[in-house]
Design a protein around this motif. Structure first.
Motif, PDB file in Angstrom:
ATOM      1  N   GLY A 275       5.043   6.225  -5.183  1.00  0.00           N
ATOM      2  CA  GLY A 275       4.128   5.155  -4.810  1.00  0.00           C
ATOM      3  C   GLY A 275       2.815   5.700  -4.297  1.00  0.00           C
ATOM      4  O   GLY A 275       2.556   5.645  -3.094  1.00  0.00           O
ATOM      5  N   THR A 276       1.989   6.225  -5.183  1.00  0.00           N
ATOM      6  CA  THR A 276       0.710   6.806  -4.763  1.00  0.00           C
ATOM      7  C   THR A 276      -0.464   5.850  -4.943  1.00  0.00           C
ATOM      8  O   THR A 276      -1.549   6.094  -4.427  1.00  0.00           O
ATOM      9  N   THR A 277      -0.242   4.760  -5.689  1.00  0.00           N
ATOM     10  CA  THR A 277      -1.262   3.722  -5.850  1.00  0.00           C
ATOM     11  C   THR A 277      -0.579   2.369  -5.643  1.00  0.00           C
ATOM     12  O   THR A 277       0.649   2.272  -5.641  1.00  0.00           O
ATOM     13  N   GLN A 278      -1.378   1.322  -5.486  1.00  0.00           N
ATOM     14  CA  GLN A 278      -0.783   0.000  -5.289  1.00  0.00           C
ATOM     15  C   GLN A 278       0.067  -0.409  -6.488  1.00  0.00           C
ATOM     16  O   GLN A 278       1.185  -0.928  -6.324  1.00  0.00           O
ATOM     17  N   ASP A 279      -0.450  -0.198  -7.699  1.00  0.00           N
ATOM     18  CA  ASP A 279       0.315  -0.559  -8.894  1.00  0.00           C
ATOM     19  C   ASP A 279       1.624   0.223  -8.962  1.00  0.00           C
ATOM     20  O   ASP A 279       2.666  -0.328  -9.327  1.00  0.00           O
ATOM     21  N   GLU A 280       1.568   1.503  -8.605  1.00  0.00           N
ATOM     22  CA  GLU A 280       2.771   2.317  -8.640  1.00  0.00           C
ATOM     23  C   GLU A 280       3.761   1.872  -7.570  1.00  0.00           C
ATOM     24  O   GLU A 280       4.985   1.852  -7.793  1.00  0.00           O
ATOM     25  N   VAL A 281       3.253   1.472  -6.411  1.00  0.00           N
ATOM     26  CA  VAL A 281       4.127   0.950  -5.352  1.00  0.00           C
ATOM     27  C   VAL A 281       4.841  -0.309  -5.823  1.00  0.00           C
ATOM     28  O   VAL A 281       6.054  -0.463  -5.642  1.00  0.00           O
TER      29      VAL A 281
ATOM     30  N   THR B  21       0.844  -1.186   0.000  1.00  0.00           N
ATOM     31  CA  THR B  21       0.000   0.000   0.000  1.00  0.00           C
ATOM     32  C   THR B  21       0.887   1.245   0.000  1.00  0.00           C
ATOM     33  O   THR B  21       2.047   1.191   0.433  1.00  0.00           O
ATOM     34  N   PRO B  22       0.377   2.382  -0.460  1.00  0.00           N
ATOM     35  CA  PRO B  22       1.172   3.614  -0.414  1.00  0.00           C
ATOM     36  C   PRO B  22       1.659   3.951   0.990  1.00  0.00           C
ATOM     37  O   PRO B  22       2.789   4.416   1.167  1.00  0.00           O
ATOM     38  N   GLU B  23       0.814   3.685   2.002  1.00  0.00           N
ATOM     39  CA  GLU B  23       1.192   4.002   3.384  1.00  0.00           C
ATOM     40  C   GLU B  23       2.360   3.126   3.848  1.00  0.00           C
ATOM     41  O   GLU B  23       3.343   3.620   4.436  1.00  0.00           O
TER      42      GLU B  23
ATOM     43  N   TYR C 117       4.496   1.537   1.970  1.00  0.00           N
ATOM     44  CA  TYR C 117       5.674   1.828   1.155  1.00  0.00           C
ATOM     45  C   TYR C 117       6.383   3.087   1.661  1.00  0.00           C
ATOM     46  O   TYR C 117       7.605   3.090   1.834  1.00  0.00           O
TER      47      TYR C 117
END
Length: 530
Positions: free
Chosen positions: A368-374, A343-345, A347
């Motif tokens: 890392g602002t979204t799960q996919d981006e993380v 999760t962004p948090e 990460y």
């Protein structure tokens, strides 16, 4: 007329005396050997050739010595002993069926029909963290490369505590006052053997390219840097890895000796003689215990007078063309996030723990602002920290000081699904990793050996990528330039040029460097902490 005829006869004599048909029986400096011939591919192979004396008994932890001559004909039709190791990597498929300290052998595949063809030569070093691996692994098989007009060679070298053990007593007895780099010195000895003997197999001793993946790539970096080896090679290929912090960097000799003393104390061995008396299997077990011993090459003043990055920075390395790169997803995101959900948090918390003074910068470079981006960023950060940064640094230094072209790549083709996969009840616990090419997944592609790996359901696209990648490698081995007919044009990097890399995938194309900020940040981190 008689004079002209005499000259003609002399020329004919010279031509025939220096050009001999290559058969299954070859004579080298140590004796005769008999290999095998594959009638389907027209390739001859000679396996299990000793290039040094067995490093056993009092020769344990000594520089390799020239092999002994033999009488009769050596049967070079099977792989010899693999080095001492634990089977720690599931993807290693060995064709040697025995393991021994007596492991210094090499294997040759040649397409030559005569001895004077002067074909380019490839010497390949296997990976495995300097702890595992063997020249018999099917993914390194040299037959496909040989069909491209190359004499292909795989070698064995000492691993783990047998290949990288440093100790004050070893340093004292060494004529060079050095210890700890025995596996690397094995590779150097193999290169000397190739230089002296490869003409008998139709190879050109002045056109030797060294290549390797992971620890093999780290070894290529070290061999380019070493004053011992640098004049033996005409080119170098590195696949994921350089002996540059944080990727298995060389340590000071004094630190290596301390590690060796600590190992002896933990195992009640008070002298070098006692350590040499320990049976090989028992020594392997001792060294394999967690925390028992730290593996590292040493800046020994002989093989490595300085760290490889210092040697490259000074321009003191082999000035030869370099083809080098890494894979798009060397390790999964969990290598950075651990057991936490991506999760962004979670990460951001992990980034702040790892980089308390630079968290904001890291989150800009690896957002890392979204799960996919993380998942994408954590994969990139973990891969960079593991092996991509060190390889990038090698390419940078070589372009700046080497005076020769540097061809950089990114391998982006993910492996296809396994043919038979066992259901995993934990598979749904975490999101699936981002699609990308994992560590070591390019080897079969580059060496033309997809058919040897029966684990994966290779597709026509995979074979397309393999054909292209192997062609690039073969062209580079032959000419120092990977370009050729029908291939996307690959531009090299040189000092001051805009950095480009070949993105090797189903749609292979040359692209401008896009992640420079990441590597400059890591460069500052690792340089400042040196």
């Amino acid at each position: 007329m008689k004079t002209i005829l005499s000259v003609f006869c002399a020329m004919l004599y010279c031509a025939t005396s220096f050009s001999q048909p290559l058969t299954n029986t070859v004579t080298i400096s140590n004796g005769k050997m008999e290999g095998t011939f594959n009638n389907a591919t027209k390739i001859r192979s000679f396996k299990g050739i000793p290039y040094a004396l067995p490093p056993t008994g009092d020769r344990r932890w000594k520089e390799p010595e020239a092999p002994a001559n033999w009488q009769g004909v050596l049967k070079a039709d099977h792989f010899s002993h693999m080095p001492m190791q634990k089977h720690i990597f599931a993807d290693m498929i060995f064709r040697a069926d025995t393991m021994s300290e007596d492991c210094l052998y090499l294997n040759v595949w040649t397409p030559a029909k005569t001895t004077n063809e002067k074909l380019p030569v490839l010497v390949y070093f296997y990976g495995g963290g300097f702890s595992a691996g063997d020249g018999s692994e099917s993914r390194y098989d040299g037959e496909s490369m040989a069909q491209k007009g190359i004499v292909a060679i795989t070698i064995n070298y000492r691993l783990g505590i047998f290949g990288f053990f440093s100790y004050p007593g070893l340093t004292a007895e060494s004529p060079h006052h050095a210890s700890g780099n025995y596996g690397l010195l094995d590779q150097y000895a193999a290169l000397k053997w190739v230089k002296a003997n490869i003409a008998a197999f139709g190879g050109d001793p002045d056109k030797i390219t060294i290549a390797g993946e992971s620890a093999g790539s780290i070894a290529v970096n070290a061999q380019m840097a070493s004053p011992l080896s640098k004049n033996l090679i005409a080119g170098a290929i590195g696949e994921s890895g350089a002996m540059i912090k944080p990727t298995l960097p060389a340590i000071p000799l004094s630190q290596g000796e301390k590690n060796g003393l600590s190992f002896g104390e933990k195992n009640n061995a008070k002298s070098l003689a006692e350590l040499r008396a320990i049976p090989a299997a028992q020594l392997l077990d001792m060294a394999s215990k967690y925390g028992s011993w730290q593996l590292a090459a040493t800046v020994d003043g002989y093989f490595l007078p300085k760290t490889p990055d210092e040697i490259f920075a000074a321009g003191e390395q082999a000035h030869v063309p370099l083809l080098v790169g890494w894979n798009s997803a060397e390790v999964p995101y969990q290598a950075f996030t651990g057991g936490d959900q991506p999760t962004p948090e979670n990460y951001a918390k992990k980034v702040k723990q790892q980089y308390p003074n630079d968290a904001d910068e890291v989150l800009k470079l690896y957002p890392g602002t979204t799960q996919d981006e993380v998942i994408k960023s954590a994969t990139a950060l973990a891969s960079d920290r593991f092996i991509a940064y060190s390889t990038w640094k090698w390419a940078e230094l070589a372009a700046k000081t080497g005076g020769k072209p540097v061809y950089r790549y990114l391998f982006s083709t993910p492996r296809p699904p396994e043919i038979k996969s066992t259901p995993n009840p934990m598979a749904d616990k975490f999101p699936k990793p981002m699609v990308g090419a994992s560590h070591a997944s390019e080897i079969e592609f580059a060496m033309g050996n997809l058919p040897y790996n029966k684990v994966y359901a290779w597709t026509p696209d995979d074979y397309k990528v393999s054909k292209l990648m192997e062609s690039y490698f073969a062209n580079f081995i032959k000419t120092g330039n990977p370009n050729g007919k029908g291939l996307p044009k690959w531009e090299p990097n040189t000092n001051g040029s805009a950095v480009k890399f070949m993105n090797i995938d189903v749609d292979t194309k040359l692209e401008p460097e896009r992640d420079r900020g990441r590597y400059l940040f890591l460069d500052k981190q690792y340089t400042d902490k040196k």
